[in-house]
Design a protein around this motif. Structure first.
Motif, PDB file in Angstrom:
ATOM      1  N   GLY A   1       0.823  -1.219   0.000  1.00 29.33           N
ATOM      2  CA  GLY A   1       0.000   0.000   0.000  1.00 29.33           C
ATOM      3  C   GLY A   1       0.848   1.256   0.000  1.00 29.33           C
ATOM      4  N   LEU A   2       2.125   1.125  -0.377  1.00 27.79           N
ATOM      5  CA  LEU A   2       3.044   2.265  -0.382  1.00 27.79           C
ATOM      6  C   LEU A   2       3.413   2.610  -1.825  1.00 27.79           C
ATOM      7  CD1 LEU A   2       5.396   0.942   2.449  1.00 27.79           C
ATOM      8  CD2 LEU A   2       3.791   2.843   2.690  1.00 27.79           C
ATOM      9  N   TYR A   3       3.935   3.821  -2.026  1.00 29.59           N
ATOM     10  CA  TYR A   3       4.422   4.189  -3.353  1.00 29.59           C
ATOM     11  C   TYR A   3       5.486   5.265  -3.221  1.00 29.59           C
ATOM     12  CZ  TYR A   3       1.859   8.662  -3.410  1.00 29.59           C
ATOM     13  OH  TYR A   3       1.417   9.930  -3.132  1.00 29.59           O
ATOM     14  N   TYR A   4       6.248   5.452  -4.305  1.00 36.59           N
ATOM     15  CA  TYR A   4       7.252   6.527  -4.357  1.00 36.59           C
ATOM     16  C   TYR A   4       6.600   7.705  -5.067  1.00 36.59           C
ATOM     17  CZ  TYR A   4      11.339   9.205  -5.661  1.00 36.59           C
ATOM     18  OH  TYR A   4      12.237  10.240  -5.833  1.00 36.59           O
ATOM     19  N   SER A   5       6.564   8.845  -4.390  1.00 32.73           N
ATOM     20  CA  SER A   5       5.668   9.920  -4.820  1.00 32.73           C
ATOM     21  C   SER A   5       6.057  10.720  -6.076  1.00 32.73           C
ATOM     22  CB  SER A   5       5.420  10.814  -3.598  1.00 32.73           C
ATOM     23  OG  SER A   5       4.990  12.058  -3.977  1.00 32.73           O
ATOM     24  N   PRO A   6       7.285  11.240  -6.223  1.00 36.77           N
ATOM     25  CA  PRO A   6       7.540  12.068  -7.415  1.00 36.77           C
ATOM     26  C   PRO A   6       7.308  11.279  -8.715  1.00 36.77           C
ATOM     27  CG  PRO A   6       9.289  12.348  -5.807  1.00 36.77           C
ATOM     28  CD  PRO A   6       8.458  11.189  -5.334  1.00 36.77           C
ATOM     29  N   ASP A   7       6.522  11.850  -9.619  1.00 40.30           N
ATOM     30  CA  ASP A   7       6.078  11.078 -10.783  1.00 40.30           C
ATOM     31  C   ASP A   7       6.291  11.815 -12.100  1.00 40.30           C
ATOM     32  OD1 ASP A   7       4.243  13.061 -10.114  1.00 40.30           O
ATOM     33  OD2 ASP A   7       2.506  11.928 -10.819  1.00 40.30           O
ATOM     34  N   PRO A   8       7.544  11.910 -12.563  1.00 40.24           N
ATOM     35  CA  PRO A   8       7.758  12.515 -13.885  1.00 40.24           C
ATOM     36  C   PRO A   8       6.960  11.757 -14.950  1.00 40.24           C
ATOM     37  CG  PRO A   8       9.774  11.444 -13.064  1.00 40.24           C
ATOM     38  CD  PRO A   8       8.792  11.452 -11.947  1.00 40.24           C
ATOM     39  N   SER A   9       6.549  12.479 -15.987  1.00 38.32           N
ATOM     40  CA  SER A   9       5.758  11.844 -17.050  1.00 38.32           C
ATOM     41  C   SER A   9       6.524  10.699 -17.703  1.00 38.32           C
ATOM     42  CB  SER A   9       5.386  12.867 -18.114  1.00 38.32           C
ATOM     43  OG  SER A   9       4.687  13.928 -17.526  1.00 38.32           O
TER      44      SER A   9
ATOM     45  N   GLY B   1       5.849  17.483  -3.072  1.00 36.49           N
ATOM     46  CA  GLY B   1       7.253  17.866  -3.153  1.00 36.49           C
ATOM     47  C   GLY B   1       8.005  17.081  -4.215  1.00 36.49           C
ATOM     48  N   PHE B   2       9.253  17.495  -4.436  1.00 39.71           N
ATOM     49  CA  PHE B   2      10.066  17.009  -5.544  1.00 39.71           C
ATOM     50  C   PHE B   2      10.995  15.893  -5.068  1.00 39.71           C
ATOM     51  CE2 PHE B   2       9.139  21.514  -5.478  1.00 39.71           C
ATOM     52  CZ  PHE B   2       8.184  21.549  -6.465  1.00 39.71           C
ATOM     53  N   THR B   3      11.843  15.418  -5.969  1.00 39.62           N
ATOM     54  CA  THR B   3      12.759  14.334  -5.616  1.00 39.62           C
ATOM     55  C   THR B   3      13.525  14.655  -4.332  1.00 39.62           C
ATOM     56  OG1 THR B   3      12.991  13.764  -7.955  1.00 39.62           O
ATOM     57  CG2 THR B   3      14.667  12.913  -6.455  1.00 39.62           C
ATOM     58  N   ALA B   4      14.019  15.883  -4.222  1.00 40.18           N
ATOM     59  CA  ALA B   4      14.844  16.255  -3.062  1.00 40.18           C
ATOM     60  C   ALA B   4      14.124  16.009  -1.734  1.00 40.18           C
ATOM     61  CB  ALA B   4      15.252  17.725  -3.159  1.00 40.18           C
ATOM     62  N   ASN B   5      12.805  16.085  -1.745  1.00 40.53           N
ATOM     63  CA  ASN B   5      12.049  15.913  -0.508  1.00 40.53           C
ATOM     64  C   ASN B   5      11.792  14.433  -0.186  1.00 40.53           C
ATOM     65  OD1 ASN B   5      10.508  18.465  -2.137  1.00 40.53           O
ATOM     66  ND2 ASN B   5      11.480  18.901  -0.179  1.00 40.53           N
ATOM     67  N   HIS B   6      12.228  13.534  -1.043  1.00 43.59           N
ATOM     68  CA  HIS B   6      11.885  12.116  -0.864  1.00 43.59           C
ATOM     69  C   HIS B   6      13.079  11.182  -0.837  1.00 43.59           C
ATOM     70  CE1 HIS B   6       7.532  12.755  -1.165  1.00 43.59           C
ATOM     71  NE2 HIS B   6       7.878  13.780  -1.907  1.00 43.59           N
ATOM     72  N   ILE B   7      14.284  11.740  -0.777  1.00 43.96           N
ATOM     73  CA  ILE B   7      15.483  10.910  -0.745  1.00 43.96           C
ATOM     74  C   ILE B   7      16.072  10.958   0.665  1.00 43.96           C
ATOM     75  CG2 ILE B   7      17.791  10.554  -1.734  1.00 43.96           C
ATOM     76  CD1 ILE B   7      15.539  10.169  -3.771  1.00 43.96           C
ATOM     77  N   LEU B   8      16.296   9.786   1.258  1.00 46.71           N
ATOM     78  CA  LEU B   8      16.858   9.739   2.612  1.00 46.71           C
ATOM     79  C   LEU B   8      18.373   9.609   2.591  1.00 46.71           C
ATOM     80  CD1 LEU B   8      14.214   7.397   4.261  1.00 46.71           C
ATOM     81  CD2 LEU B   8      14.712   9.758   4.949  1.00 46.71           C
ATOM     82  N   ALA B   9      18.887   8.878   1.622  1.00 44.50           N
ATOM     83  CA  ALA B   9      20.345   8.684   1.563  1.00 44.50           C
ATOM     84  C   ALA B   9      20.738   8.263   0.155  1.00 44.50           C
ATOM     85  CB  ALA B   9      20.787   7.607   2.561  1.00 44.50           C
ATOM     86  N   ILE B  10      21.971   8.577  -0.212  1.00 42.13           N
ATOM     87  CA  ILE B  10      22.506   8.071  -1.479  1.00 42.13           C
ATOM     88  C   ILE B  10      23.941   7.581  -1.270  1.00 42.13           C
ATOM     89  CG2 ILE B  10      21.094   9.431  -3.084  1.00 42.13           C
ATOM     90  CD1 ILE B  10      23.231  11.535  -3.217  1.00 42.13           C
ATOM     91  N   ASP B  11      24.270   6.519  -1.995  1.00 40.02           N
ATOM     92  CA  ASP B  11      25.665   6.094  -2.074  1.00 40.02           C
ATOM     93  C   ASP B  11      26.230   6.750  -3.321  1.00 40.02           C
ATOM     94  OD1 ASP B  11      25.656   4.355   0.171  1.00 40.02           O
ATOM     95  OD2 ASP B  11      24.496   2.931  -1.022  1.00 40.02           O
ATOM     96  N   VAL B  12      27.403   7.342  -3.170  1.00 37.70           N
ATOM     97  CA  VAL B  12      27.985   8.107  -4.270  1.00 37.70           C
ATOM     98  C   VAL B  12      29.432   7.684  -4.483  1.00 37.70           C
ATOM     99  CG1 VAL B  12      28.582  10.428  -5.059  1.00 37.70           C
ATOM    100  CG2 VAL B  12      26.581  10.109  -3.620  1.00 37.70           C
TER     101      VAL B  12
END
Ligand SMILES: Cc1cc2nc3c(=O)[nH]c(=O)nc-3n(C[C@H](O)[C@H](O)[C@H](O)COP(=O)(O)OP(=O)(O)OC[C@H]3O[C@@H](n4cnc5c(N)ncnc54)[C@H](O)[C@@H]3O)c2cc1C
Ligand SMILES: Cc1cc2nc3c(=O)[nH]c(=O)nc-3n(C[C@H](O)[C@H](O)[C@H](O)COP(=O)(O)OP(=O)(O)OC[C@H]3O[C@@H](n4cnc5c(N)ncnc54)[C@H](O)[C@@H]3O)c2cc1C
Lengths: 340, 480
Positions: free
Chosen positions: B125-133, B157-168
């Motif tokens: 019942g979950l989803y990832y919110s930002p939805d580019p066309s 909100g945009f991608t920036a508001n939905h990312i908790l961590a990144i490996d770089v």
């Protein structure tokens, strides 16, 4: 030094030598490391007032020394607000101070922290450079977002002179439901409230209860409050909180019980995993620090408890950024001890 | 710099994951901004984060520039290669590592598509919110690099508001992690600063995203208007009433015609403009707000309420097909991405129409009206020699948005496309300060060089002197 305009601020920084401690209202002056070897205090409280505010655009530009509570009053006259509610606001915290400490309160659950509401910034670097990033519109990807970099910078990268913030409508009605429970139950209840799609604006555990705050139309908050599992509809929750040591700490949401066992009192945004703890000894803080990322916000006079724990993987990058923005190390000396 | 030595070294590490064949290399010569093309010297196809790090280390050792590539759907030339550099494609890193329903997050590799994250989360019942066309194809790594938006970012909100961590992998080959278990940053918000830097600070090899519960109720309407101005005024009225819809999208007649020729979304072919407005949330709240919303659409000539989920999906299919559909109206087109303050939407659309008329070039509009993010599609024919005129119009539209107090780009990024317009929006000091951040991550400038910032080579005779931001000129903001 207490400049009253951007030009005076720039001159004050450019024409002085030695180290500078940026100071807002002082409500968080004990947060992070203890400043050492400060030559000048640079007060921002002369830089006040709204610069641009068109309510229909839902954005506001404000000078950084403005008291946040004052800004909220002006927005409220138009039925609007910044959806940010750290406890320090009552004590007079400034807009710039809230950004520099990346502070937030229970509304972080629904709206995020300063990083999520800040859409533009003007800053003065240690060499007097005036730089701007972002802008006046809520959606904007042109250039690097230096505002985010300043969140949590504790006055060590630049002096925040002006901020542009996203504004939200004031909710017509709010209702807070308190559910007496322990922290383990709080995690489980949080899952049930979210699964029930009740959309709380905040889910905060403190004082022996989980507090769910609903915002919206009168009829809707009433229904949602009534549908909250195990809840008793309460007055607007209010507690006073105190402690020898106070720390802000982050964890996975479900680790709340593991965090809480170190605290004598805790307030936690349960679904987010950001906690503020009162802790009774330096040893207890050190134990906590072995497991979780934290910032020491208050320590008793005379304590030399370091503000930061084991360096996380990005600390070398933080140092590299500091080096590029403030190569002479003028700003906020000591704030990031023992990291740099 | 030695490309031969680099190729040998990469072949040793990546085996079959190195492309050198010239015909095959051409697949990587551009992203979705097809006007700019450069064939890279070679392409690396690592399989995991360790191989990405090895490839970057090799580039650093040989002083060869590199650019990360996801699905190549970028619209600003962000993934454009350099001829003496390599492309590092993340297409083989497409594992959903973990979906955690208790802490509401997913850990994924960078090549996973935006939509696949939501599909993996759906059973909880979950989803990832930002939805580019472009969500069926574009990768989460590309989304992080562009800080991508979408129709539903108005409320969520945009991608920036939905990312908790990144490996770089940093430009010298060092792996690191930005962000953490909670949005409590110990120190500078380097994660926030990284998102949206268009692949210029390092290569993302892992992403932890926040998942949301799907909303309890969704209601959608399509409102037709006699003019884009009436539609724009309705947007202003909705926002000013304190209603925060999940999405408000606008399409003008030309865009509607294009869509109608491709899919059946039920749009009226004769209407001048339409709004798609969607509310979501708790049932009672949505119901009451929907009534208010209808009151704000009094100037609409017709309002159609989505009957059910299938009807709603049909409407959104029409909206999301718009870019591709415009290809039917015109052999070539440019998409712009400027943002204007919401109160100036009507004015912006009127001026864009006039500029199009003056240039003798058609402009279709389909865009995120709720946050003022325009997507004018400048239609032209390469064969008829209209390229230069169309490009000039396209640039003028982006710069108009800045003049109106907005931004050059709301979600597609600056990339190669708009780098030369950056001095319209930012002073030399602003840009130099941004470059300090870049230098902290990439002192040698090997990571996606030539993007975002204007360079004399790219901008040729138009280095674009700084002009005061319109808000500065009006005395609304001060620089000094
Ligand atoms: C998320 C959260 C929610 C809270 N909700 C409520 C509430 O609903 N009602 C209520 O009455 N109290 C609440 N509190 C408690 C509140 O933090 C303070 O106890 C109270 O506001 C006293 O603040 P002061 O400014 O007078 O502190 P002072 O005594 O002036 O400040 C002393 C020190 O405490 C630090 N400090 C102040 N506020 C905080 C804080 N929020 N977090 C960490 N350090 C701090 C200051 O920086 C300073 O170093 C909440 C706290 C948090 C963190
Ligand atoms: C039909 C269509 C509709 C679109 N609709 C939208 C929309 O609604 N909203 C929106 O925001 N965008 C939209 N876009 C633009 C595009 O889809 C997004 O910018 C998307 O995020 C790009 O992802 P990608 O995987 O294709 O990245 P690419 O195009 O491959 O790369 C884009 C940039 O990201 C960098 N990059 C890619 N992967 C990584 C990585 N792992 N680490 C570091 N850098 C990396 C590249 O170097 C490049 O600079 C649309 C595009 C098309 C063609």
């Amino acid at each position: 030094m207490k400049p009253t305009s951007l030009a005076e601020l720039r001159d004050a920084v450019r024409d002085s030598t030695g180290t500078l401690l940026v100071k807002g209202a002082g409500t968080a002056s004990g947060w992070a490391g203890t400043p050492t070897g400060v030559d000048h205090e640079l007060e921002t409280t002369g830089l006040t007032g709204i610069v641009a505010y068109n309510p229909a655009d839902m954005t506001v530009a404000v000078r950084a020394g403005t008291r946040f509570s004052k800004l909220q009053e002006e927005l409220a006259a138009n039925g609007q607000r910044i959806a940010l509610d750290p406890a320090r606001v009552q004590a007079g915290a400034t807009v710039g101070g809230l950004i520099a400490t990346a502070d937030s309160g229970p509304l972080r659950h629904g709206y995020g922290g300063p990083r999520d509401l800040l859409i533009g910034v003007t800053m003065v670097l240690a060499d007097g450079t005036v730089a701007r990033s972002g802008g006046h519109v809520i959606k904007n990807v042109a250039g690097y977002d230096l505002g985010k970099l300043l969140c949590g910078s504790f006055g060590t990268l630049g002096v925040i002179a002006e901020a542009v913030l996203r504004v939200h409508p004031l909710p017509p009605a709010t209702r807070t439901v308190s559910i007496p429970c322990d922290v383990t139950e709080a995690v489980e209840l949080t899952g049930r409230i979210l699964e029930a799609r009740l959309e709380p604006a905040a889910l905060e555990w403190y004082g022996g209860a989980l507090h769910a705050r609903y915002e919206g139309l009168e009829s809707s908050v009433e229904l949602r409050a009534a549908a909250t599992p195990g809840g008793t509809v309460d007055h607007e929750a209010s507690r006073v909180w105190d402690g020898e040591f106070v720390v802000r700490c982050g964890s996975r949401p479900s680790q709340l019980p593991a965090v809480a066992k170190h605290a004598t009192a805790i307030t936690s945004s349960v679904a987010v995993g950001v906690h503020t703890l009162a802790v009774d000894s330096a040893t207890a803080v050190e134990r906590l620090r072995d497991e979780f990322e934290l910032t020491v916000c208050r320590r008793p006079a005379g304590s030399d408890l370091p503000a930061w724990g084991r360096p996380h993987p990005a600390v070398p990058l933080m140092r590299a950024v500091k080096q590029r923005f403030d190569p002479a190390g003028r700003l906020g000396p000591g704030r990031f001890a023992p990291w740099f | 710099m030695s490309l031969d030595a680099l190729r040998d070294e990469l072949t040793e590490v990546l085996r079959d994951g190195v492309i050198t064949d010239p015909a095959h290399l051409r697949t990587y010569e551009c992203d979705a901004l097809t006007g700019y093309r450069v064939v890279p010297a070679l392409v690396a196809l690592p399989r995991d984060a360790a191989q990405v790090a090895a490839a970057v280390r090799a580039c650093a050792a040989h002083g060869v520039p590199f650019v990360a590539r996801g699905a190549g759907t970028g619209l600003s030339g962000g993934a454009l290669p350099t001829a003496d550099g390599i492309v590092i494609s993340l297409q083989r890193l497409r594992r959903v590592v973990d979906v955690d329903p208790v802490d509401r997050r997913a850990t994924v590799e960078p090549g996973v598509t935006n939509l696949d994250i939501s599909l993996a989360a759906a059973r909880y019942g979950l989803y990832y919110s930002p939805d580019p066309s472009s969500q069926q194809v574009c990768t989460i790594g590309g989304n992080v690099a562009e800080n991508s938006g979408g129709a539903h970012c108005l409320k969520y909100g945009f991608t920036a508001n939905h990312i908790l961590a990144i490996d770089v992998v940093l430009p010298d080959g060092t792996p690191t992690r930005l962000g953490g278990d909670a949005p409590h940053q110990a120190g500078y918000d380097l994660l926030g600063a990284f998102v949206g830097t268009e692949g210029t600070l390092g290569i993302v090899t892992g992403v932890v995203v926040r998942l949301l519960h799907t909303p309890a109720t969704v209601r959608t309407l399509v409102a037709d208007f006699d003019s884009t101005k009436d539609a724009g005024d309705a947007v202003t009225a909705i926002i000013a009433a304190g209603i925060l819809p999940a999405a408000i999208e606008m399409m003008d007649n030309l865009a509607i015609q294009a869509v109608n020729a491709t899919v059946d979304a039920g749009f009226d072919p004769d209407t001048a403009a339409l709004l798609i407005v969607e509310l979501d949330g708790p049932a009672d709240e949505v119901q009451a707000r929907f009534t208010e919303l209808l009151e704000k659409c009094t100037r609409a000539t017709r309002v159609t309420v989505a009957r059910d989920a299938a009807h709603r999906a049909q409407i959104w299919q029409g909206r999301k097909a718009a870019f591709a559909a415009v290809g039917r109206l015109s052999p070539n087109y440019f998409v712009q991405d400027g943002v204007v303050p919401r109160t100036r939407l009507g004015e912006a659309l009127t001026r864009i129409a006039a500029m199009g008329d003056a240039a003798g070039i058609r402009v279709a509009n389909v865009f995120h009206a709720g946050d003022g993010n325009l997507h004018p599609l400048v239609l032209y024919s390469e064969a008829r020699g209209e390229h230069d005129r169309a490009e000039a119009l396209s640039t003028a539209i982006a710069e108009l948005c800045v003049e109106l107090g907005g931004s050059l780009s709301g979600e597609h990024g600056i990339g190669t496309d708009k780098a030369c317009s950056m001095p319209r929006m930012f002073s030399a000091d602003d840009l130099a300060t941004m470059q300090r951040l870049r230098a902290a991550f990439d002192p040698r400038g090997l990571c996606n060089p030539g993007k975002v910032f204007p360079t004399p080579r790219l901008c040729g005779e138009r280095p674009g002197p700084y002009r005061p931001h319109p808000l500065e000129a009006a005395g609304v903001i001060e620089r000094l």
